[in-house]
Design a protein around this motif. Structure first.
Motif, PDB file in Angstrom:
ATOM      1  N   ASN A   1       6.877   2.524  -4.801  1.00 32.35           N
ATOM      2  CA  ASN A   1       7.377   3.304  -5.508  1.00 32.35           C
ATOM      3  C   ASN A   1       8.449   2.929  -6.574  1.00 32.35           C
ATOM      4  O   ASN A   1       9.572   2.191  -6.024  1.00 32.35           O
ATOM      5  CB  ASN A   1       7.838   4.344  -4.739  1.00 32.35           C
ATOM      6  CG  ASN A   1       6.765   5.121  -3.955  1.00 32.35           C
ATOM      7  OD1 ASN A   1       5.973   5.617  -4.382  1.00 32.35           O
ATOM      8  ND2 ASN A   1       6.992   5.054  -2.671  1.00 32.35           N
TER       9      ASN A   1
ATOM     10  N   LEU B   1       3.881   3.543 -10.352  1.00 26.67           N
ATOM     11  CA  LEU B   1       3.373   2.933  -8.806  1.00 26.67           C
ATOM     12  C   LEU B   1       3.146   1.393  -8.942  1.00 26.67           C
ATOM     13  O   LEU B   1       2.672   1.104 -10.017  1.00 26.67           O
ATOM     14  CB  LEU B   1       2.456   3.511  -8.478  1.00 26.67           C
ATOM     15  CG  LEU B   1       2.621   5.121  -8.027  1.00 26.67           C
ATOM     16  CD1 LEU B   1       0.959   5.672  -7.465  1.00 26.67           C
ATOM     17  CD2 LEU B   1       3.371   5.379  -6.928  1.00 26.67           C
TER      18      LEU B   1
ATOM     19  N   THR C   1       6.377  -1.685   1.156  1.00 23.18           N
ATOM     20  CA  THR C   1       6.129  -0.266   1.152  1.00 23.18           C
ATOM     21  C   THR C   1       7.225   0.317   2.073  1.00 23.18           C
ATOM     22  O   THR C   1       7.363  -0.169   3.219  1.00 23.18           O
ATOM     23  CB  THR C   1       4.782  -0.227   1.275  1.00 23.18           C
ATOM     24  OG1 THR C   1       4.415   1.313   1.379  1.00 23.18           O
ATOM     25  CG2 THR C   1       4.282  -0.635   2.515  1.00 23.18           C
TER      26      THR C   1
ATOM     27  N   ASP D   1      -2.450   4.238   2.942  1.00 23.47           N
ATOM     28  CA  ASP D   1      -1.667   3.519   1.959  1.00 23.47           C
ATOM     29  C   ASP D   1      -1.772   1.875   1.813  1.00 23.47           C
ATOM     30  O   ASP D   1      -1.945   1.330   0.888  1.00 23.47           O
ATOM     31  CB  ASP D   1      -0.315   4.052   2.183  1.00 23.47           C
ATOM     32  CG  ASP D   1       0.034   5.406   1.851  1.00 23.47           C
ATOM     33  OD1 ASP D   1      -0.851   6.210   0.808  1.00 23.47           O
ATOM     34  OD2 ASP D   1       0.558   6.154   2.609  1.00 23.47           O
TER      35      ASP D   1
END
Length: 223
Positions: A53, A58, A79, A86
């Motif tokens: 993020n 992204l 992450t 994900d």
């Protein structure tokens, strides 16, 4: 090893860069995708540390574009997302590894070294020049059976010279392999110092690092 850290949390990015810098890794920091592309346009990296993020998109988008262009630079994703989907998605897009925040800096360093070894083992077998044996996968050098005591930057310099044995490497190319953009206070003359140190440690190895005045340096086996 030169690393690009793409992370918008400035404090964390700086902490990672400082820790890795102490381990001899040259780190540049991009706080957004646009900054990352600016770095990638002018510099080659051994590994990318890529947050998912970011303020302008992204990290997985950058990863997908790199892989679509055929670029195989190892990428370690950071992450804060715990969902298995994900993490699987990032790996499917071409990520080589990932870490979930928060993480231990020792684990990050170990994973980066593992990525470097994996990449080196795929690309470069042991390099032999005279009595010198350099193993890219293990990032170590030996003269016969004796392991050389080299600093991280000395090892990085030796790798650049050895893998390009017989070819002249410019000071600028060697500099970019050893130092980051943040090392602006370190001049090109630092390469002369590291070359001098390396020459001393390679005494008796049957190899020479020749100075090509105005051009750079060339490593080759004696005789």
């Amino acid at each position: 090893m030169r690393i690009l850290i793409v992370e918008d949390a400035a404090d964390m990015a700086e902490a990672v860069a400082i820790r890795l810098g102490r381990a001899g890794m040259a780190c540049d920091i991009a706080h957004s995708l646009s900054e990352a592309w600016d770095f990638l346009a002018v510099q080659r990296y051994d590994v990318l540390i890529l947050d998912i993020n970011l303020p302008d998109g992204l990290g997985t988008d950058l990863l997908a574009q790199l892989r679509a262009r055929g670029e195989r630079t190892p990428v370690l994703m950071l992450t804060a997302l715990f969902a298995v989907d994900d993490r699987v998605s990032a790996l499917d897009l071409g990520a080589d590894d990932y870490l979930v925040k928060p993480f231990d800096h020792r684990e990050l360093e170990a994973r980066l070294r593992a990525l470097q070894r994996r990449e080196a083992e795929q690309k470069d077998p042991d390099i032999r020049l005279g009595a010198l044996v350099f193993s890219p996968g293990a990032m170590e050098a030996r003269i016969g059976e004796e392991r050389l005591d080299l600093t991280r930057r000395e090892l990085a310099l030796l790798w650049l010279l050895a893998r390009n044995a017989g070819r002249v490497m410019s000071k600028e190319r060697l500099y970019e392999g050893l130092f980051s953009f943040a090392d602006a206070d370190v001049g090109l003359n630092a390469i002369e110092l590291y070359v001098a140190r390396l020459r001393k440690k390679l005494a008796g190895a049957g190899v020479s690092i020749e100075t090509q005045r105005g051009l750079g340096y060339r490593m080759q086996a004696d005789g």
